[in-house]
Design an enzyme around this catalytic site. Sequence first.
Site, PDB file in Angstrom:
ATOM      1  N   TYR A 185      21.762  53.337  73.402  1.00 21.21           N
ATOM      2  CA  TYR A 185      21.568  54.472  74.305  1.00 21.21           C
ATOM      3  C   TYR A 185      22.437  54.293  75.527  1.00 21.21           C
ATOM      4  CZ  TYR A 185      18.535  58.287  73.232  1.00 21.21           C
ATOM      5  OH  TYR A 185      18.066  59.457  72.740  1.00 21.21           O
ATOM      6  N   GLU A 232      23.125  57.030  78.154  1.00 21.99           N
ATOM      7  CA  GLU A 232      23.204  58.249  78.966  1.00 21.99           C
ATOM      8  C   GLU A 232      23.953  57.947  80.251  1.00 21.99           C
ATOM      9  OE1 GLU A 232      19.140  59.479  79.337  1.00 21.99           O
ATOM     10  OE2 GLU A 232      19.140  60.454  77.375  1.00 21.99           O
ATOM     11  N   ASP A 245      41.737  76.105  73.509  1.00 19.43           N
ATOM     12  CA  ASP A 245      40.975  75.394  72.487  1.00 19.43           C
ATOM     13  C   ASP A 245      41.983  74.980  71.415  1.00 19.43           C
ATOM     14  OD1 ASP A 245      39.506  74.649  70.285  1.00 19.43           O
ATOM     15  OD2 ASP A 245      38.065  76.295  70.419  1.00 19.43           O
ATOM     16  N   THR A 275      38.494  69.609  68.914  1.00 18.82           N
ATOM     17  CA  THR A 275      37.774  68.733  68.010  1.00 18.82           C
ATOM     18  C   THR A 275      38.670  67.513  67.827  1.00 18.82           C
ATOM     19  OG1 THR A 275      38.839  69.802  66.136  1.00 18.82           O
ATOM     20  CG2 THR A 275      36.642  70.579  66.679  1.00 18.82           C
ATOM     21  N   LYS A 321      40.370  67.361  63.092  1.00 15.82           N
ATOM     22  CA  LYS A 321      41.243  68.226  62.282  1.00 15.82           C
ATOM     23  C   LYS A 321      42.618  67.562  62.172  1.00 15.82           C
ATOM     24  CE  LYS A 321      38.180  72.031  63.277  1.00 15.82           C
ATOM     25  NZ  LYS A 321      37.929  73.273  64.014  1.00 15.82           N
ATOM     26  N   ARG A 364      34.495  63.143  63.275  1.00 21.64           N
ATOM     27  CA  ARG A 364      33.961  64.468  63.572  1.00 21.64           C
ATOM     28  C   ARG A 364      33.410  64.472  65.006  1.00 21.64           C
ATOM     29  NH1 ARG A 364      33.544  68.518  60.442  1.00 21.64           N
ATOM     30  NH2 ARG A 364      34.734  67.251  58.976  1.00 21.64           N
TER      31      ARG A 364
HETATM   32  C1  PLP Z   1      36.864  73.894  64.408  1.00 21.64           C
HETATM   33  C2  PLP Z   1      36.950  74.638  65.686  1.00 21.64           C
HETATM   34  C3  PLP Z   1      35.988  74.500  66.695  1.00 21.64           C
HETATM   35  C4  PLP Z   1      34.644  73.847  66.547  1.00 21.64           C
HETATM   36  O1  PLP Z   1      34.478  72.717  65.931  1.00 21.64           O
HETATM   37  P1  PLP Z   1      33.058  72.131  65.483  1.00 21.64           P
HETATM   38  O2  PLP Z   1      33.286  70.685  65.685  1.00 21.64           O
HETATM   39  O3  PLP Z   1      32.884  72.563  64.075  1.00 21.64           O
HETATM   40  O4  PLP Z   1      32.007  72.661  66.388  1.00 21.64           O
HETATM   41  C5  PLP Z   1      36.220  75.123  67.904  1.00 21.64           C
HETATM   42  N1  PLP Z   1      37.314  75.852  68.098  1.00 21.64           N
HETATM   43  C6  PLP Z   1      38.239  76.046  67.145  1.00 21.64           C
HETATM   44  C7  PLP Z   1      39.430  76.894  67.438  1.00 21.64           C
HETATM   45  C8  PLP Z   1      38.080  75.460  65.899  1.00 21.64           C
HETATM   46  O5  PLP Z   1      38.972  75.688  64.945  1.00 21.64           O
END
Ligand code: PLP
Length: 578
Positions: free
Chosen positions: A219, A221, A365, A391, A394, A400
């Site tokens: 933990y 926090e 994003d 994220t 990807k 993840r």
């Molecule tokens: C995949 C994605 C997310 C969110 O990812 P999660 O980890 O599944 O919540 C946010 N923004 C964009 C543009 C994405 O492609």
Amino acid sequence: MNFECLVLEQVLVSLAAGVKMNIAIGCDHGGLSIKNAAKSYIESAGHTTLDLGTNTPDSIDYPQFAIQAAQMVIAKEAEMAVLICTTGIGMSITANRFCGIRAALCTTAENAVMTRTHNDANVLVLQGKMAEAELPLILKAFLETPFSGGERHKRRIAQMERAERVAETSCLAAVDPEVNAAVLGQIAQEDSTINLIASENTVTRAVREASGCVLTNKYAEGYPGRRWYSGCVPVDTAESLAIERARELFGAEHANVQPHCGSSANMAVYFAVLNPGDKMLCMSLDQGGHLTHGSPVNFSGKLYEIIPYCVSKETERLDYDELMAIAMQERPKLIVAGASAYSRSLDFVQFRAIADACGAMLMVDMAHIAGLVAGGVHANPVPYAEFVTTTTHKTLRGPRGGMVLCRAEYAQAIDKMVFPGLQGGPLENIIAAKAVCFKEAMQPEFKAYARQIVVNCATLAGTLAERGLTIVSGGTDNHLALVNVAASGLTGKAAAAALDNAGIICNKNTVPFDQKSPFVTSGIRVGTAAVTTRGMGEAEMKIIGGWIADILGDIDNLELQNTVRREVTALTAQFQVP
Ligand SMILES: *Cc1c(COP(=O)(O)O)cnc(C)c1O
């Protein structure tokens, strides 16, 4: 007799090379006299020994020496190790539990030569009860025989190391075979199918190890140096590494590496700078945006007033003039750039100019393209945006999870919003895996990987276009392409299902201004990150593109799908998943 000649010949060859090594050496009480003899031999041959003990005849447990020696070889503090116990068996068993260790119990010089040439063994295990007179020849053979480098031996060593992919859940297999069956199913699927899902990747074993490690037990926090719990020194180390590496990798003033996913990273930014009802300008979901960019079924669409922007009907690319016009009319508080299904580069200079003109803040994003940004094949949004979210799983090829990068002036607001605003304890095991991913992303090989993703995607999309399929916007600049299969009289749903039958995994996807429902769609999305990680190049993209075109050109032909499935199995066997 022949064999003795071989030994001598090889020894002479390698003696000429005269490579000096660091050799870790350890034994239990049963191996003491052989260890001392081996040590003087090794030193007289000009190598350095790192003596791990034991140095007394008192009874002592052997595994500790094998563990230390294995750790030193893995950490490259020693090139090789020599271990001795009475039979040599316990030492062998212990050392061989480590991935990357190939410990060989040798009782003859012949075996020592064989295990060097065939197995590239890096730990020599000896019997404490062996005759001391045989020691020099065995040591000489082991230390000085080079690995043959032969294709069949390399292949077998690779298979040996690869056993780790199933071995890493061997406790799980014993405790919970049902869950382990799911894991084995995923391994088999990764091995034998072609993964073109644009948001997916396959992480390295190092990333998997960090994400499954004991840091899950803690933990923590708060933030490094400012925790609500005691005992946070180890997790502080891991999280500080992740923060520093993230900042360095992307040139950011501040990084928060705690968000559990990309969606919660976006939530942290929205909650930090917007009030419910505030206006956000976002790419609409059916055009390639993400759920968290204002979809009515998502918190973002429920809490904020969403002004959607679209791509141009003619070019199917973003039209920055139109975006400027909407922004000036609507005066949003936040502009969100970034998408999940947009195959063209984003122009952050334009986004910044539009945000400045209408008085908005800019959030980029970069979830999909973060690996391309890190690898230098897509512009970096960090200099242009107040906030950059992503994220880590990807194209960036980490665990993840999510992350927020921001300017120093927003650091406190973002940190407070992630914790205690939105989350409790951070997932320190995942944060450690993020740190590993960022380190990997700084290596030259990662730049080559990122470049190859883009080349592969252009090749795949080009092959599909040559075969008469319609590529949204006419092509791709990044890791993904959208195929408008409605233009070929198909639905995305039927196309993805037919490809799935053939072992080619992608997803149905809406195309801009899609006439069909999101469950049916007019398109499929293909991405090249995972196949590139696996080592595939342009030649394979042409083959895969050909298969896709064949299947979509004769969608009801199940026999064809079966034939391709067999060819996919043969192709994938040549490219290992990490
Ligand atoms: C995949 C994605 C997310 C969110 O990812 P999660 O980890 O599944 O919540 C946010 N923004 C964009 C543009 C994405 O492609």
